[in-house]
Design a protein around this motif. Sequence first.
Motif, mmCIF file in Angstrom:
data_model
loop_
_atom_site.group_PDB
_atom_site.id
_atom_site.type_symbol
_atom_site.label_atom_id
_atom_site.label_comp_id
_atom_site.label_asym_id
_atom_site.label_seq_id
_atom_site.Cartn_x
_atom_site.Cartn_y
_atom_site.Cartn_z
ATOM 1 N N HIS A 1 -9.466 1.800 -5.205
ATOM 2 C CA HIS A 1 -8.868 1.003 -4.135
ATOM 3 C C HIS A 1 -8.256 -0.267 -4.701
ATOM 4 N N ARG A 2 -8.934 -0.892 -5.670
ATOM 5 C CA ARG A 2 -8.395 -2.094 -6.297
ATOM 6 C C ARG A 2 -7.114 -1.770 -7.061
ATOM 7 N N ALA B 1 -1.149 -2.194 -7.174
ATOM 8 C CA ALA B 1 0.162 -1.545 -7.241
ATOM 9 C C ALA B 1 0.927 -1.657 -5.925
ATOM 10 N N GLY B 2 0.352 -2.376 -4.949
ATOM 11 C CA GLY B 2 1.012 -2.554 -3.662
ATOM 12 C C GLY B 2 1.005 -1.316 -2.794
ATOM 13 N N ILE B 3 0.005 -0.481 -2.986
ATOM 14 C CA ILE B 3 -0.084 0.791 -2.257
ATOM 15 C C ILE B 3 -1.009 0.659 -1.056
ATOM 16 N N SER B 4 -0.610 1.235 0.053
ATOM 17 C CA SER B 4 -1.454 1.276 1.245
ATOM 18 C C SER B 4 -1.359 2.673 1.858
ATOM 19 N N VAL B 5 -2.357 3.005 2.644
ATOM 20 C CA VAL B 5 -2.414 4.313 3.306
ATOM 21 C C VAL B 5 -2.671 4.085 4.783
ATOM 22 N N LEU C 1 -15.859 11.716 5.319
ATOM 23 C CA LEU C 1 -14.734 12.537 4.894
ATOM 24 C C LEU C 1 -13.411 11.778 4.980
ATOM 25 N N ASP C 2 -13.164 11.099 6.097
ATOM 26 C CA ASP C 2 -11.906 10.368 6.246
ATOM 27 C C ASP C 2 -11.755 9.271 5.197
ATOM 28 N N LEU D 1 -8.834 7.724 0.029
ATOM 29 C CA LEU D 1 -8.832 7.498 -1.408
ATOM 30 C C LEU D 1 -8.030 8.562 -2.142
ATOM 31 N N GLN D 2 -8.093 9.800 -1.638
ATOM 32 C CA GLN D 2 -7.272 10.863 -2.216
ATOM 33 C C GLN D 2 -5.804 10.468 -2.166
#
Length: 218
Positions: free
Chosen positions: A93-94, A99-103, A140-141, A146-147
């Motif tokens: 997650h860090r 890297a500026g990534i969000s889900v 699970l979610d 994280l996947q």
Amino acid sequence: MHRRRRTALVLTAAIAAAAPLLTACGSDAHPGAAAVVGGQRITVAQLEGRVDEIRRAQRAAVPDEAQYQQVLASTSSLTRDTLHNLVLDRVLHRAAQDAGISVTRKEVQQMRTDLEQQAGGAKGLETAWLQKYGIAPAHLDENLQLQLEAQKLAKKLGTDTSQPAFWKALSKASQELRVDLNPRYGAWDVQKSSRVDVKTPWVREVTTSVAGGQPMTS
């Protein structure tokens, strides 16, 4: 290390690294902590609670006593494997944040829908994740998020999750978070972002009760 058991991320290979940098925290320095990640404690109670969730789910999925005993035997390192997952989740997650990534929640739900179709329904997916990765249905979610973070990070790096470039990003995140493990659970290999066993003859093996009254040694 059997990574498929140790992490539910789609991370299929560890990087070939130079001499690993290991960190470990003593019980005196962090009483009650199984690990400290980014200054935040993963307590022994939290770890044992997560393990108990998994054991209860396994017990419900395998009502036959003989088969359940086989499950216990095949997952005897569940406590340490679970701690590995909890730490690696935070490291990944860090790295994604760096890297500026969000889900989004919508992306998680879409991934879950797709996987449920492949697994023959919600129950099939929950069972598959429990058996393959040691993820209880209630989490699970979280794991699917994280996947997706792992997939997006690899794509942004122009690689995939089996390649050194991906693991280098996780190694950097491990260093930033200053991961410390209680020696009773091993140590954290910063270069490989993985829990490893260490010889600590003065540390007593942890034994915890699990659902169904079966003892388990981590």
